[in-house]
Design a protein around this motif. Structure first.
Motif, PDB file in Angstrom:
ATOM      1  N   GLY A 196      -5.754   4.430   4.495  1.00 53.63           N
ATOM      2  CA  GLY A 196      -4.451   4.283   3.839  1.00 53.63           C
ATOM      3  C   GLY A 196      -4.282   5.262   2.697  1.00 53.63           C
ATOM      4  O   GLY A 196      -3.280   5.210   1.998  1.00 53.63           O
ATOM      5  N   GLU A 197      -5.274   6.113   2.482  1.00 51.12           N
ATOM      6  CA  GLU A 197      -5.278   7.089   1.376  1.00 51.12           C
ATOM      7  C   GLU A 197      -5.112   6.423   0.014  1.00 51.12           C
ATOM      8  O   GLU A 197      -4.568   7.014  -0.912  1.00 51.12           O
ATOM      9  N   GLU A 198      -5.564   5.174  -0.092  1.00 51.27           N
ATOM     10  CA  GLU A 198      -5.565   4.520  -1.395  1.00 51.27           C
ATOM     11  C   GLU A 198      -6.674   5.103  -2.259  1.00 51.27           C
ATOM     12  O   GLU A 198      -6.586   5.123  -3.477  1.00 51.27           O
ATOM     13  N   SER A 225       1.638   3.714  -4.601  1.00 51.93           N
ATOM     14  CA  SER A 225       0.882   2.571  -4.132  1.00 51.93           C
ATOM     15  C   SER A 225       0.787   1.553  -5.249  1.00 51.93           C
ATOM     16  O   SER A 225       0.338   1.854  -6.343  1.00 51.93           O
ATOM     17  N   LEU A 226       1.255   0.357  -4.966  1.00 50.25           N
ATOM     18  CA  LEU A 226       1.135  -0.711  -5.964  1.00 50.25           C
ATOM     19  C   LEU A 226      -0.170  -1.473  -5.752  1.00 50.25           C
ATOM     20  O   LEU A 226      -0.561  -2.306  -6.556  1.00 50.25           O
ATOM     21  N   LEU A 227      -0.813  -1.186  -4.604  1.00 46.63           N
ATOM     22  CA  LEU A 227      -2.009  -1.928  -4.247  1.00 46.63           C
ATOM     23  C   LEU A 227      -3.134  -1.617  -5.233  1.00 46.63           C
ATOM     24  O   LEU A 227      -3.224  -0.507  -5.744  1.00 46.63           O
ATOM     25  N   TYR A 228      -3.999  -2.602  -5.454  1.00 47.40           N
ATOM     26  CA  TYR A 228      -5.155  -2.477  -6.343  1.00 47.40           C
ATOM     27  C   TYR A 228      -4.737  -2.243  -7.794  1.00 47.40           C
ATOM     28  O   TYR A 228      -5.362  -1.501  -8.523  1.00 47.40           O
ATOM     29  N   THR A 229      -3.595  -2.827  -8.185  1.00 44.81           N
ATOM     30  CA  THR A 229      -3.181  -2.774  -9.581  1.00 44.81           C
ATOM     31  C   THR A 229      -3.004  -4.214 -10.066  1.00 44.81           C
ATOM     32  O   THR A 229      -2.948  -5.150  -9.263  1.00 44.81           O
ATOM     33  N   LYS A 285       0.819  -1.214   0.000  1.00 44.86           N
ATOM     34  CA  LYS A 285       0.000   0.000   0.000  1.00 44.86           C
ATOM     35  C   LYS A 285       0.858   1.271   0.000  1.00 44.86           C
ATOM     36  O   LYS A 285       2.059   1.215   0.252  1.00 44.86           O
ATOM     37  N   GLY A 286       0.198   2.388  -0.311  1.00 51.74           N
ATOM     38  CA  GLY A 286       0.914   3.648  -0.478  1.00 51.74           C
ATOM     39  C   GLY A 286       1.744   4.039   0.726  1.00 51.74           C
ATOM     40  O   GLY A 286       2.808   4.628   0.596  1.00 51.74           O
ATOM     41  N   LYS A 287       1.220   3.708   1.937  1.00 52.52           N
ATOM     42  CA  LYS A 287       1.970   4.031   3.149  1.00 52.52           C
ATOM     43  C   LYS A 287       2.722   2.813   3.641  1.00 52.52           C
ATOM     44  O   LYS A 287       2.995   2.675   4.832  1.00 52.52           O
ATOM     45  N   ARG A 327     -11.046   2.417  -8.203  1.00 55.28           N
ATOM     46  CA  ARG A 327      -9.755   1.852  -7.829  1.00 55.28           C
ATOM     47  C   ARG A 327      -9.972   0.517  -7.121  1.00 55.28           C
ATOM     48  O   ARG A 327      -9.206  -0.415  -7.278  1.00 55.28           O
ATOM     49  N   VAL A 328     -11.016   0.446  -6.292  1.00 48.32           N
ATOM     50  CA  VAL A 328     -11.233  -0.801  -5.563  1.00 48.32           C
ATOM     51  C   VAL A 328     -12.716  -1.028  -5.276  1.00 48.32           C
ATOM     52  O   VAL A 328     -13.446  -0.085  -4.963  1.00 48.32           O
TER      53      VAL A 328
END
Lengths: 291, 343
Positions: free
Chosen positions: B215-217, A145-149, A125-127, B202-203
Motif C-alpha cells: 500500500g506504500e504506507e 494516508s490517514l492510516l497509522y496516525t 490508507k494512502g491508496k 510508522r507502524v
C-alpha cells in the motif's frame, strides 16, 4: 402467583450464578494471582509477594495508563460532540422514517467490530477511498494516508463506539417533557439558555451513561490502536497481554488488571453518585417551580 | 445393481475406515499448512484432522502448558520453544521407526543444541528476517546493513515487527552481540540505540507486514523472507536485502506434546508432512525454505534459486538462530514497554 415467583427466583438465580462463575470468580482468581510470585516453570508459585504491584509501580505503567486515559477520554468527548446533535435531532424527529434512522444506528453491530476495523484500514490508507475523494475534490493535491496516525485511532474508536453514546442519549432526550421547554421560552429564555439550563441538565443521566459506555470499553480496545495507529500506542490492554504471554509474569499482569478494574469501579461509583445528585437536583428544581 | 451394491459397500468401508482411523489434533501457526495438504492427508489415511491455530509461540506455550500437554497431538513451536518445552518435560520422544521419511531432511540442520539428536522434534520450515525497501524512495544499497534503517529516507516511513525479540535483534546484531544475549547491561545498551530509531517508525506490524509495503504506507523495514517473497512478486519496486550483520533466523518444528492421545496418528501426520511432494507444496505456498532436500527437485527453478527464499550459505553462516533467553525475557520485556511507551 406461585409460578411467577418461581420464574423470578429461577431467572435471578440463573443470572447470579452466571455472574458468579464468569465474572466474580475470574476476578477473584486474578486478584489472588496478583499477590503471588512469578515462577518460570509453573507460571506462578503459591507464595505471597507484592512483586506484582512493585512491577507496575513503574513510570512505564503510569505512561501506559496515561495514554489509555487520553485515547479513551478523547474518544468519549468526540462521541459526545457527534452523538448529541444526532440523538437530539432523532428524538425531535416528527417526520417519517424515525424507526429506520434508529435501525441505521444499530446495523453496524451486525458485523464483527474487528472486521469493521479492517474495513477502515482500506478506507483510510494512502491508496484508499478517503484519500481518492479528497484528491478528487481538490482538497489535497497528493494522495494522503490517514492510516497509522492518531487521527485514525480516534476515527476508529468513535466509529465503533458511537452507538453506545447515541442510544442512552436518545432514551433521555425522548423522555424530555416538551412543556418544560415551552415554559422556559414563556419565561423569556432564548434558545441557547433553554438548551443549557433545561435540556442539558435534564439529559445529564443520558450524557453520563453514554460517556461511561464509551469510555470503559475504549480503555480495553487495543486492536484499534494496533491496526489503525500502527501499534505505536501501548494501552492497558496490550500491556496486560504482553505481561501474560511474552514476559509470562502473571503477577504483574494481574496487578495491572486489578488496578484497571478498581479505576473502572471508581468511575462507576462516581457515575452512581452524580446520577443520584442529578435526580435529586432535578426533582428539587421541579418542585421549586411548582411552588 | 451389482455396481450399486459394490459402490455402497465401498462407501461403507471407507466411512468405516475413517471412523476407525480416528482423529489427529493439530495446533499450528495461522496460514502455515495449505488446506489441500490437510484434505489430502485425510483422503489418503482416513484420519480426520482437527485443526486449530495460534499467532505466537507464547500463546501456544501458555495453552499447552496449562493443559499439561493434553488436548493436542501435533504442535509446531520454533526452535527456542522446543528447547524450553523439552526441558520442562512437555514433549513425547518421537518414534523414528514411524517416520520413514525423516531421511529426506538436510543433515546440516539436524542435531542442534536446542534438541540434540532430534529426539523430540522434526523441522518443518525455517526462515529469517531481513530488510525490504521500496526502491522508488530508498536506494537498496543504503540498507546493506541494519544501520540503514536509520536512513533519512525512512523517517516516518519505517516498519518494524511488533515483536520484541525481532526488534531487539536489530540492535544486538549492530552492537555485535548474540541474538540471544542475556546480559542486562548489553540489553540496556541496545535499548539506548533503538530509542533513536523509534521516532522513524510508522507502524509496528507482525500480522502481515507486506500489506503496508504494497500500500506504500511504508518505504522500508524489517520483514520475514517468506512475506517478502510474496510481496516481491506483486510489486517491481520492492527489493529484499540480507543485511551485512546477518539475518534473524528461526525454524519451526513438529513436536508431540506429552499428553497426546493419538500417538500413532500424530506420527503418521508428521511423516506425511515430510513427504517430498507435500514439503514442496508447503514451501511453494508460503515462500519459506524447506529443510527437506528431496523436495528441492520438485520446486520451480525461480523459487529454488531465489536468494530471498533460500538464503545463500554465506548469509546463513553470518546469521544466528533465535534461542530461549530464559529469565532475561523479563529485562527485554521491561525495555520493550519503555521503548513503545516512548519514555
Amino acid at each position: 402467583m406461585r409460578t411467577t415467583n418461581l420464574f423470578k427466583r429461577l431467572s435471578i438465580g440463573g443470572a447470579a450464578l452466571w455472574l458468579t462463575i464468569f465474572a466474580v470468580l475470574p476476578f477473584v482468581l486474578i486478584a489472588g494471582t496478583s499477590f503471588l510470585t512469578r515462577d518460570e516453570g509453573t507460571f506462578v508459585s503459591l507464595r505471597f509477594s507484592l512483586q506484582g504491584y512493585a512491577g507496575i509501580a513503574d513510570p512505564v505503567f503510569v505512561e501506559v495508563l496515561r495514554q489509555s486515559l487520553y485515547l479513551a477520554s478523547g474518544a468519549t468527548l468526540l462521541c459526545l460532540v457527534v452523538g448529541y446533535p444526532f440523538a437530539y435531532t432523532l428524538a425531535r424527529w416528527r417526520g417519517r422514517g424515525k424507526a429506520v434512522l434508529l435501525l441505521l444506528v444499530i446495523i453496524p453491530f451486525w458485523t464483527n467490530s474487528l472486521l469493521r476495523t479492517y474495513a477502515l484500514v482500506f478506507l483510510l490508507k494512502g491508496k484508499g477511498l478517503v484519500s481518492a475523494v479528497l484528491v478528487w475534490f481538490g482538497i489535497v493535491d497528493q494522495p494522503v494516508s490517514l492510516l497509522y496516525t492518531e487521527l485514525a485511532v480516534f476515527i476508529g474508536l468513535v466509529y465503533t463506539l458511537l452507538p453506545f453514546m447515541i442510544l442512552p442519549l436518545y432514551a433521555s432526550l425522548e423522555k424530555l417533557d416538551n412543556s418544560l421547554l415551552e415554559a422556559a421560552r414563556d419565561l423569556g429564555a432564548n434558545r441557547l439558555q433553554t438548551f443549557m439550563r433545561v435540556t442539558v441538565p435534564l439529559t445529564m443521566p443520558g450524557i453520563i451513561a453514554g460517556s461511561m459506555m464509551v469510555f470503559l470499553p475504549a480503555l480495553g480496545m487495543f486492536y484499534i490502536p494496533d491496526l489503525l495507529g500502527g501499534g505505536k500506542h501501548v494501552i492497558a490492554g496490550n500491556f496486560i497481554k504482553d505481561q501474560f504471554l511474552t514476559a509470562r509474569d502473571w503477577p504483574v499482569g494481574s496487578a495491572a488488571s486489578v488496578v484497571l478494574t478498581l479505576l473502572m469501579a471508581c468511575l462507576l461509583l462516581a457515575y452512581h453518585a452524580s446520577s443520584r445528585r442529578v435526580h435529586r437536583h432535578g426533582a428539587q428544581g421541579f418542585d421549586g417551580g411548582k411552588a | 445393481m451389482r455396481q450399486l451394491v459394490a459402490s455402497l459397500m465401498l462407501v461403507l468401508l471407507l466411512a468405516g475406515s475413517a471412523a476407525a482411523a480416528g482423529k489427529v489434533y493439530v495446533y499450528n501457526w495461522t496460514e502455515y499448512i495449505p488446506e489441500q495438504v490437510l484434505s489430502r492427508f485425510t483422503e489418503e489415511t482416513g484420519i480426520e484432522v482437527v485443526y486449530t491455530t495460534y499467532d505466537s509461540n507464547e500463546a501456544m506455550y501458555a495453552k499447552v502448558k496449562l493443559l499439561g500437554g493434553e488436548g493436542y497431538d501435533v504442535v509446531v513451536p520454533s526452535t527456542y520453544f522446543v528447547n524450553k518445552m523439552r526441558r520442562e518435560g512437555l514433549l513425547t520422544p518421537l518414534d523414528r521407526s514411524l517416520l520413514p521419511h525423516f531421511g529426506n531432511l538436510n543433515p546440516a540442520i539436524l542435531d542442534k543444541p536446542y534438541d540434540p539428536g532430534n529426539e523430540f522434534s522434526v523441522p518443518y520450515l525455517w526462515g529469517g528476517t531481513g530488510i525490504m525497501v521500496n526502491a522508488d524512495y530508498v536506494d537498496p544499497t543504503e540498507v546493506q546493513s541494519w544501520k540503514g534503517l536509520w536512513s533519512e529516507a525512512l523517517k516516518g516511513r519505517l516498519l518494524l515487527q511488533n515483536d520484541l525479540r525481532e526488534v531487539f535483534g536489530i540492535g544486538l546484531l549492530l552492537k555485535g552481540y548474540s541474538l540471544n544475549d542475556t546480559n542486562p547491561e548489553h540489553i540496556a545498551e541496545v535499548y539506548e540505540l533503538l530509542r533513536t530509531l523509534i521516532p522513524s517508525v510508522r507502524v509496528f506490524n507482525s500480522d502481515s507486514p507486506k500489506l503496508a509495503f504494497l500500500g506504500e504506507e511504508v518505504a522500508g523495514g524489517m520483514i520475514w523472507n517468506g512475506e517478502a517473497h510474496m510481496a516481491l512478486q506483486e510489486m517491481e519496486s520492492l527489493k529484499f536485502v540480507w543485511p551485512r550483520e546477518g539475518g534473524i533466523l528461526w525454524m519451526d518444528n513438529f513436536v508431540i506434546p506429552k499428553g497426546a492421545r493419538n500417538l500413532e496418528n500424530a506420527h503418521a501426520f508428521i511423516n506425511f508432512m515430510l513427504r517430498p511432494d507435500v514439503a514442496a507444496m508447503c514451501c511453494e505456498e508460503y515462500g519459506y525454505p524447506t529443510p527437506n532436500v528431496s523436495a528441492l527437485g520438485l520446486l520451480p527453478d525461480d523459487l529454488r534459486n531465489s536468494p530471498v527464499v533460500f538464503p545463500p550459505d554465506e548469509v546463513v553462516e553470518r546469521s544466528e538462530f533465535q534461542n530461549d533467553v530464559g529469565d532475561a525475557i523479563l529485562v527485554y520485556e521491561q525495555y520493550w514497554q519503555k521503548l513503545k511507551a516512548g519514555k
